[in-house]
Design an enzyme around this catalytic site. Structure first.
Site, PDB file in Angstrom:
ATOM      1  N   HIS A  74      14.341  14.836  11.071  1.00  0.00           N
ATOM      2  CA  HIS A  74      13.173  14.905  11.963  1.00  0.00           C
ATOM      3  C   HIS A  74      12.369  13.603  11.920  1.00  0.00           C
ATOM      4  CE1 HIS A  74      10.533  17.010   8.676  1.00  0.00           C
ATOM      5  NE2 HIS A  74      10.439  15.710   8.580  1.00  0.00           N
ATOM      6  N   HIS A  75      12.714  12.728  10.982  1.00  0.00           N
ATOM      7  CA  HIS A  75      12.111  11.392  11.000  1.00  0.00           C
ATOM      8  C   HIS A  75      12.871  10.457  11.926  1.00  0.00           C
ATOM      9  CE1 HIS A  75       9.364  12.082   7.614  1.00  0.00           C
ATOM     10  NE2 HIS A  75      10.298  12.903   7.194  1.00  0.00           N
ATOM     11  N   TRP A  80       7.261   0.639   3.702  1.00  0.00           N
ATOM     12  CA  TRP A  80       7.740   1.399   2.541  1.00  0.00           C
ATOM     13  C   TRP A  80       9.095   2.044   2.829  1.00  0.00           C
ATOM     14  CZ3 TRP A  80       8.465   6.580   0.689  1.00  0.00           C
ATOM     15  CH2 TRP A  80       8.349   7.574   1.654  1.00  0.00           C
ATOM     16  N   HIS A  83      12.131  12.758   2.929  1.00  0.00           N
ATOM     17  CA  HIS A  83      11.397  13.979   3.249  1.00  0.00           C
ATOM     18  C   HIS A  83      11.092  14.839   2.024  1.00  0.00           C
ATOM     19  CE1 HIS A  83       9.204  16.659   5.661  1.00  0.00           C
ATOM     20  NE2 HIS A  83       9.678  17.573   4.866  1.00  0.00           N
ATOM     21  N   ASP A  96       5.249  20.197 -27.819  1.00  0.00           N
ATOM     22  CA  ASP A  96       5.483  18.897 -27.181  1.00  0.00           C
ATOM     23  C   ASP A  96       6.518  19.123 -26.089  1.00  0.00           C
ATOM     24  OD1 ASP A  96       5.667  16.195 -26.493  1.00  0.00           O
ATOM     25  OD2 ASP A  96       5.423  15.555 -28.572  1.00  0.00           O
ATOM     26  N   ARG A 134       1.895   2.445  15.015  1.00  0.00           N
ATOM     27  CA  ARG A 134       1.537   2.127  13.639  1.00  0.00           C
ATOM     28  C   ARG A 134       2.118   0.761  13.298  1.00  0.00           C
ATOM     29  NH1 ARG A 134       5.592   5.818   9.898  1.00  0.00           N
ATOM     30  NH2 ARG A 134       4.771   4.560   8.184  1.00  0.00           N
ATOM     31  N   SER A 161      12.529   6.580 -14.315  1.00  0.00           N
ATOM     32  CA  SER A 161      11.390   7.246 -14.917  1.00  0.00           C
ATOM     33  C   SER A 161      11.269   8.685 -14.428  1.00  0.00           C
ATOM     34  CB  SER A 161      10.129   6.448 -14.587  1.00  0.00           C
ATOM     35  OG  SER A 161       8.978   7.205 -14.818  1.00  0.00           O
ATOM     36  N   SER A 162      11.347   8.860 -13.109  1.00  0.00           N
ATOM     37  CA  SER A 162      11.135  10.202 -12.556  1.00  0.00           C
ATOM     38  C   SER A 162      12.286  11.140 -12.877  1.00  0.00           C
ATOM     39  CB  SER A 162      10.974  10.131 -11.034  1.00  0.00           C
ATOM     40  OG  SER A 162       9.848   9.387 -10.713  1.00  0.00           O
ATOM     41  N   GLU A 204      10.643  13.797  -0.757  1.00  0.00           N
ATOM     42  CA  GLU A 204       9.616  13.028  -1.469  1.00  0.00           C
ATOM     43  C   GLU A 204       8.212  13.496  -1.085  1.00  0.00           C
ATOM     44  OE1 GLU A 204       9.654  10.958  -3.855  1.00  0.00           O
ATOM     45  OE2 GLU A 204       7.622  10.141  -3.742  1.00  0.00           O
ATOM     46  N   HIS A 259       0.826  -1.209   0.000  1.00  0.00           N
ATOM     47  CA  HIS A 259       0.000   0.000   0.000  1.00  0.00           C
ATOM     48  C   HIS A 259       0.864   1.266   0.000  1.00  0.00           C
ATOM     49  CE1 HIS A 259      -2.939   3.046   1.197  1.00  0.00           C
ATOM     50  NE2 HIS A 259      -2.165   3.333   2.229  1.00  0.00           N
ATOM     51  N   LYS A 281       1.934  30.594   1.662  1.00  0.00           N
ATOM     52  CA  LYS A 281       1.116  30.160   0.534  1.00  0.00           C
ATOM     53  C   LYS A 281      -0.358  30.091   0.937  1.00  0.00           C
ATOM     54  CE  LYS A 281       4.055  27.044  -2.109  1.00  0.00           C
ATOM     55  NZ  LYS A 281       4.187  27.648  -3.418  1.00  0.00           N
ATOM     56  N   TYR A 292       7.370  16.456  -0.319  1.00  0.00           N
ATOM     57  CA  TYR A 292       7.115  17.700  -1.054  1.00  0.00           C
ATOM     58  C   TYR A 292       7.042  17.457  -2.546  1.00  0.00           C
ATOM     59  CZ  TYR A 292       7.214  20.419   3.125  1.00  0.00           C
ATOM     60  OH  TYR A 292       6.888  20.941   4.346  1.00  0.00           O
ATOM     61  N   SER A 302      -3.057  26.878  -6.953  1.00  0.00           N
ATOM     62  CA  SER A 302      -2.759  28.241  -7.413  1.00  0.00           C
ATOM     63  C   SER A 302      -3.367  28.532  -8.779  1.00  0.00           C
ATOM     64  CB  SER A 302      -1.242  28.459  -7.486  1.00  0.00           C
ATOM     65  OG  SER A 302      -0.638  28.153  -6.263  1.00  0.00           O
ATOM     66  N   THR A 340       5.257  27.622   3.661  1.00  0.00           N
ATOM     67  CA  THR A 340       3.999  26.907   3.471  1.00  0.00           C
ATOM     68  C   THR A 340       2.834  27.748   3.983  1.00  0.00           C
ATOM     69  OG1 THR A 340       5.306  24.939   3.938  1.00  0.00           O
ATOM     70  CG2 THR A 340       2.943  24.647   3.733  1.00  0.00           C
TER      71      THR A 340
HETATM   72  C1  HEM Z   1      -8.404   5.469   0.931  1.00  0.00           C
HETATM   73  C2  HEM Z   1      -7.483   6.139   1.529  1.00  0.00           C
HETATM   74  C3  HEM Z   1      -6.415   5.509   2.407  1.00  0.00           C
HETATM   75  C4  HEM Z   1      -6.573   4.721   3.502  1.00  0.00           C
HETATM   76  C5  HEM Z   1      -7.866   4.243   4.126  1.00  0.00           C
HETATM   77  C6  HEM Z   1      -5.255   4.388   3.969  1.00  0.00           C
HETATM   78  C7  HEM Z   1      -4.987   3.579   5.050  1.00  0.00           C
HETATM   79  C8  HEM Z   1      -3.732   3.233   5.480  1.00  0.00           C
HETATM   80  C9  HEM Z   1      -3.453   2.310   6.524  1.00  0.00           C
HETATM   81  C10 HEM Z   1      -4.478   1.517   7.317  1.00  0.00           C
HETATM   82  C11 HEM Z   1      -2.108   2.259   6.671  1.00  0.00           C
HETATM   83  C12 HEM Z   1      -1.352   1.386   7.619  1.00  0.00           C
HETATM   84  C13 HEM Z   1      -1.015   2.050   8.872  1.00  0.00           C
HETATM   85  C14 HEM Z   1      -0.118   1.205   9.676  1.00  0.00           C
HETATM   86  O1  HEM Z   1      -0.422   0.022   9.935  1.00  0.00           O
HETATM   87  O2  HEM Z   1       0.912   1.736  10.054  1.00  0.00           O
HETATM   88  C15 HEM Z   1      -1.544   3.142   5.722  1.00  0.00           C
HETATM   89  C16 HEM Z   1      -0.197   3.365   5.568  1.00  0.00           C
HETATM   90  C17 HEM Z   1       0.344   4.222   4.608  1.00  0.00           C
HETATM   91  N1  HEM Z   1      -0.345   4.953   3.676  1.00  0.00           N
HETATM   92 FE1  HEM Z   1      -2.331   4.957   3.438  1.00  0.00          FE
HETATM   93  N2  HEM Z   1      -4.330   4.985   3.174  1.00  0.00           N
HETATM   94  C18 HEM Z   1      -4.998   5.684   2.200  1.00  0.00           C
HETATM   95  C19 HEM Z   1      -4.454   6.427   1.182  1.00  0.00           C
HETATM   96  C20 HEM Z   1      -3.118   6.697   1.043  1.00  0.00           C
HETATM   97  C21 HEM Z   1      -2.575   7.550   0.030  1.00  0.00           C
HETATM   98  C22 HEM Z   1      -3.338   8.286  -1.067  1.00  0.00           C
HETATM   99  C23 HEM Z   1      -1.260   7.595   0.233  1.00  0.00           C
HETATM  100  C24 HEM Z   1      -0.391   8.465  -0.646  1.00  0.00           C
HETATM  101  C25 HEM Z   1       0.804   8.597  -0.757  1.00  0.00           C
HETATM  102  C26 HEM Z   1      -0.948   6.737   1.371  1.00  0.00           C
HETATM  103  C27 HEM Z   1       0.301   6.500   1.898  1.00  0.00           C
HETATM  104  C28 HEM Z   1       0.578   5.647   2.928  1.00  0.00           C
HETATM  105  C29 HEM Z   1       1.900   5.366   3.407  1.00  0.00           C
HETATM  106  C30 HEM Z   1       3.213   5.935   2.871  1.00  0.00           C
HETATM  107  C31 HEM Z   1       1.753   4.458   4.456  1.00  0.00           C
HETATM  108  C32 HEM Z   1       2.860   3.882   5.284  1.00  0.00           C
HETATM  109  C33 HEM Z   1       3.168   2.513   4.858  1.00  0.00           C
HETATM  110  C34 HEM Z   1       4.175   1.953   5.790  1.00  0.00           C
HETATM  111  O3  HEM Z   1       4.056   2.159   7.009  1.00  0.00           O
HETATM  112  O4  HEM Z   1       5.104   1.317   5.282  1.00  0.00           O
HETATM  113  N3  HEM Z   1      -2.113   6.205   1.844  1.00  0.00           N
HETATM  114  N4  HEM Z   1      -2.566   3.740   4.996  1.00  0.00           N
END
Ligand code: HEM
Ligand SMILES: [Cu+2]
Ligand SMILES: [Cu+2]
Lengths: 562, 266
Positions: free
Chosen positions: A315-316, A152, A266, A118, A463, A182-183, A268, A89, A344, A270, A281, A341
């Site tokens: 800070h992380h 992640w 970090h 283009d 978490r 890619s990026s 990332e 996720h 803005k 931004y 904007s 921020t």
């Molecule tokens: C439908 C919306 C979303 C829901 C319900 C959701 C839910 C969750 C849940 C339940 C976790 C796990 C928390 C944990 O166990 O620590 C999580 C982790 C995370 N989510 Fe989401 N999320 C959503 C959307 C997004 C979006 C759009 C991003 C965009 C970048 C995102 C980025 C992350 C990241 C980076 C983590 C941390 C993963 C990790 O701990 O390795 N999420 N999210």
């Protein structure tokens, strides 16, 4: 391969225009046309479609986790499966959804906004897209073998040592490599395009703010993605070739990974949010019928944020052993970044003041963004105070904080961008009724999901736990959060339905449906392969304002009639 | 709508203050970090309260300004838009104001850090320390080593005794922890006893607490350390100093006896 513009002619409209003398290569039709395309608009759409597909996967993964956590001691997911789904996720949302969605919008919009035909390097542009696809395939291929499960962030030694069976972490590493290529190439392309291919008269001081935010984003990508690419390469050699960068048992440092990761990690954040700033904007002035308040301050604060974002990474790591001076330094830089921020946000609100606000769906998402992103930013300042951070880091408080920034920030920006530019891309409006309903579902669902998670974190829920005991008292809040997640998901789904429905049946939009300010609205909707038959000379930050006026007067005086 | 709007910030502010101060313990965990086990946790919660109030004021201010703009300047009520492109003096003013607020929060926080980071020597309780059997070598401070490994915490006491999962510690005595790991990264956290500190192989983290009353304080590992991360719990049992002295001596005897029994059976 830039457009050679040479003639300054007056066509019957009385508008000063440049005529391009290049002729389009014939476009292929059908799927071969899409696969072999180098047209920035088609590549943009490919990015968007692919990334929304991955968003569905990432969303299903989120709902799986939320279902598991709905009650204490649930058994929907095993501990192993939870960690896998968690890692998929987070990684999916960051690398396969939000970054490529911005790449898609930027691809489509930037050349149009600057009056180019283009991107600077169209073939490299296609290559960037296919590298992204390759990264996604390699990563999701692991689902059939052993998905990664170190989160992640893939902290060492968990990811580098013999602690997790299977090769999932390698799939994660290759994903970083491929999407990184890619990026990086994509950002180079954006930089060169914006630097060299602006329409005549468009100095840097007249560059649309969305383009400014893409410039700032490109700077951050070019400076930090190489670092994470190197860091994961060291991880790969530690895992397979006996090197010892991160293993403390043979002289490596487990903390080295955290420094390298967050030096990228970090910025990332931004990288994901700055393009949303750009969209806000663009959207606010159009729907407030008023110029943006403080163009220069907004452009400058994007660059300020890009610079500061590279000085705050530790800070992380406030809970790791760091010297006191480092703690103080990273606390102060992290607080400092709140200033550009905040500036803005104030500029955006001032843009609305004394305007004449038209309530269309993009404005709803922009307003929702302002409320929720502000809250995410404020909890960010609280997290910068390191004794406070040590109470709430690695808990649901932080999960709430970063979802406020990423979902309410980046994804709201994406929604605003979609509703705003869809008429340009397809020639049709998205349905306003479905759009507004989708907004409210997302807004309410989002708050229910994530606001309550602050409390969960404060009361001690870490978490990344697959489950919790009933006697912790976390059950009710978690249930509310899960219900919210399903409401939020329904809202997002409704927008997808809206897209499908409006592609065929949406109201016809015409070239300039919003009476907007920037050049993309000068081209037909959707624009032809070469974008502009003629590109206008740019005389201000809002070229479309004069163009509209001139076209109108020309029509009135009769010599512009078709 | 417009008549309610100006009153909103006041109402919100009063609510927050009422929560934060009156319902001290009720709010802990809902609005504020946990407290009530050790002075450092209490001080973090107080600092958090102040920051939260400032944060609430800023948030409410921004939201009210936004809501006001959206209501007052909708096209039906405000048919023409003023063509304003900015206002340098206003922009400088709010940049300075934002900077001032940030500087205030930073400086205010910095003045509170000393007492959170380091145990107050003056508050040390030599009587409790000697009752707990902590000699002068430790200057009245009890040092306990905390070692994380998948998926259990081990505690090593100065007399050589060890325990797993549950740490026993004397009330009123400053306890300093040296936190490390045998395998992957873990994070030590008992919410009521202060912030978390990572256990990272090759490094040692330090923190402290001083238990205010007897009781059981629960927590769990806060850094993803593998599949059973969620089950890596920990607790601190706070006991009277004399009881601690008895416990740690008996724990040592039991371990020695177990070691002998194992050696004999070989
Ligand atoms: C439908 C919306 C979303 C829901 C319900 C959701 C839910 C969750 C849940 C339940 C976790 C796990 C928390 C944990 O166990 O620590 C999580 C982790 C995370 N989510 Fe989401 N999320 C959503 C959307 C997004 C979006 C759009 C991003 C965009 C970048 C995102 C980025 C992350 C990241 C980076 C983590 C941390 C993963 C990790 O701990 O390795 N999420 N999210
Ligand atoms: Cu652990
Ligand atoms: Cu753990």
């Amino acid at each position: 391969m830039s457009t050679r513009t040479s003639l300054d002619v007056r066509i019957g409209t009385g508008v000063p225009l440049l005529v391009a003398d290049r002729v389009d290569p014939p476009t292929r039709h059908g799927w071969v046309g899409w696969v072999t395309t180098t047209d920035h608009k088609r590549i943009g759409i490919l990015y968007l479609v692919t990334a929304f597909g991955f968003m569905a996967l990432g969303g299903i993964e989120a709902l799986l986790m939320r279902t598991q956590l709905a009650q204490p001691g649930n058994t929907v997911l095993s501990p192993q499966a939870y960690n896998e789904v968690l890692t998929m996720h987070g990684t999916t949302m960051v690398f396969l959804v939000v970054m490529p969605l911005w790449a898609g919008f930027a691809n489509y919009v930037v050349p149009l906004q600057i009056g180019a035909r283009d991107m600077a390097f169209p073939k490299m542009n296609a290559f960037s897209y296919w590298m992204y696809v390759a990264g996604g395939i390699v990563f999701y291929g692991s689902v059939f073998f052993s998905p990664p499960e170190a989160g992640w962030t893939s902290y060492t030694p968990l990811s580098s040592g013999p602690y997790i069976p299977g090769n999932g972490t390698d799939a994660w590493i290759y994903l970083i490599h491929l999407t990184g290529i890619s990026s990086i190439l994509g950002s180079l392309n954006i930089m060169v395009t914006i630097s060299n291919m602006r329409a005549r008269g468009m100095g840097w001081g007249r560059l649309p703010l969305f383009c400014w935010s893409m410039v700032a984003q490109a700077v951050m990508i070019l400076l930090t993605l190489p670092v994470i690419a190197g860091a994961v390469t060291l991880l790969l050699t530690d895992r397979h070739f006996g090197t010892c960068f991160y293993d403390p048992h043979c002289g490596g440092s487990a903390l080295l990974w955290q420094h390298l990761f967050w030096f990228f990690g970090h910025p990332e954040v931004y990288i994901m949010i700055l393009p949303a700033f750009g969209v806000i904007s663009e959207v606010l002035p159009v729907f407030a019928r008023k110029p943006i308040f403080g163009y220069k301050a907004i452009a400058a604060s994007s660059l300020g944020i890009a610079f500061l974002s590279m000085l705050v990474w530790a800070h992380h790591m406030f809970a790791t052993p760091l010297p006191a001076i480092a703690l103080a330094f990273f606390m102060l830089t992290s607080m400092l970044i709140a200033i550009p921020t905040g500036v803005k946000i104030l500029n955006w609100i001032a843009t609305l003041f004394r305007g004449s606000i038209v309530f269309r769906t993009p404005l709803y998402f922009a307003a929702g963004f302002l409320v929720l992103f502000t809250l995410g930013g404020i909890t960010g300042v609280m997290l910068a105070i390191y004794p406070i951070d040590r109470q709430v880091t690695d808990t649901y408080f932080v999960v709430a904080h970063f979802h406020f920034v990423l979902v309410a920030g980046a994804v709201s920006g994406i929604m605003a961008a979609l509703y705003y530019w869809f008429p340009k891309m397809t020639g049709r409006f998205l349905s306003e009724r479905m759009g507004k309903l989708s907004f409210w579902l997302q807004f309410v669902g989002f708050l229910a999901t994530f606001l309550i998670q602050h409390s969960l974190g404060l009361s001690g829920m870490p978490r990344r736990v697959y489950s919790y005991r009933a006697d912790t008292g976390w059950g009710v809040d978690n249930l509310i959060s899960t219900i919210g997640a399903f409401i939020l998901a329904t809202g997002v789904l409704l927008t997808l339905v809206n897209v499908m429905w409006s592609l065929r049946t949406g109201a016809k939009a015409g070239p300039d449906p919003w009476k907007a300010n920037t050049l993309e609205w000068f081209a037909p909707s959707p624009p032809p392969a070469h974008n502009f038959d003629v590109t206008p000379v740019v005389r201000s930050v809002e070229p479309m304002r004069e163009l509209r006026r001139q076209i109108r007067t020309a029509h009135r005086s009769g010599d512009g009639d078709e | 709508m417009a008549s309610v709007a100006p009153r909103l910030p006041a109402v919100a502010l009063i609510t927050v203050i009422a929560y934060a101060f009156d319902c001290d313990f009720a709010a802990a965990g809902a609005l504020l970090p946990e407290r009530g086990g050790s002075p450092n946790a209490d001080r973090i919660a107080s600092l958090y309260t102040v920051v939260l109030i400032l944060a609430a004021v800023v948030f409410v201010g921004v939201t009210v300004a936004l809501a006001f703009a959206l209501v007052r300047y909708r096209s039906t009520r405000s048919p023409t838009a003023a063509q304003i492109r900015g206002n340098t003096r206003l922009e400088i003013a709010w940049t300075v104001a934002a900077t001032g607020l940030i500087v205030f929060i930073a400086v205010f926080s910095l003045t509170k850090f000393g007492a959170i980071e380091h145990p107050d020597r003056a508050e040390a309780n030599p009587a409790a320390a000697s009752e707990a059997g902590i000699g002068d070598a430790g200057h009245g401070v009890l040092h306990i080593r905390v070692v994380g490994r998948q998926y259990i915490w081990m505690f090593q006491y100065p007399n050589g005794a060890t325990s797993f999962q549950e740490m026993v510690a004397p009330v009123g005595v400053t306890v300093e922890l040296d936190i490390s790991s045998r395998d992957v990264a873990h994070s030590w956290w008992i919410p009521k006893l202060g912030g978390k500190f990572d256990a990272i192989p090759g490094y040692v983290s330090h923190t402290w607490f001083r238990l205010e009353r007897a009781g059981l304080y629960r927590g769990q590992c806060a850094e993803l350390c593998g599949r059973n991360h969620a089950d890596m719990t920990a607790q601190v049992r706070a006991v009277a100093p004399a009881e601690y002295a008895r416990w740690v001596a008996r724990q040592k005897r039991l371990i020695a006896a177990a070691d002998r029994a194992r050696d004999d059976s070989r």
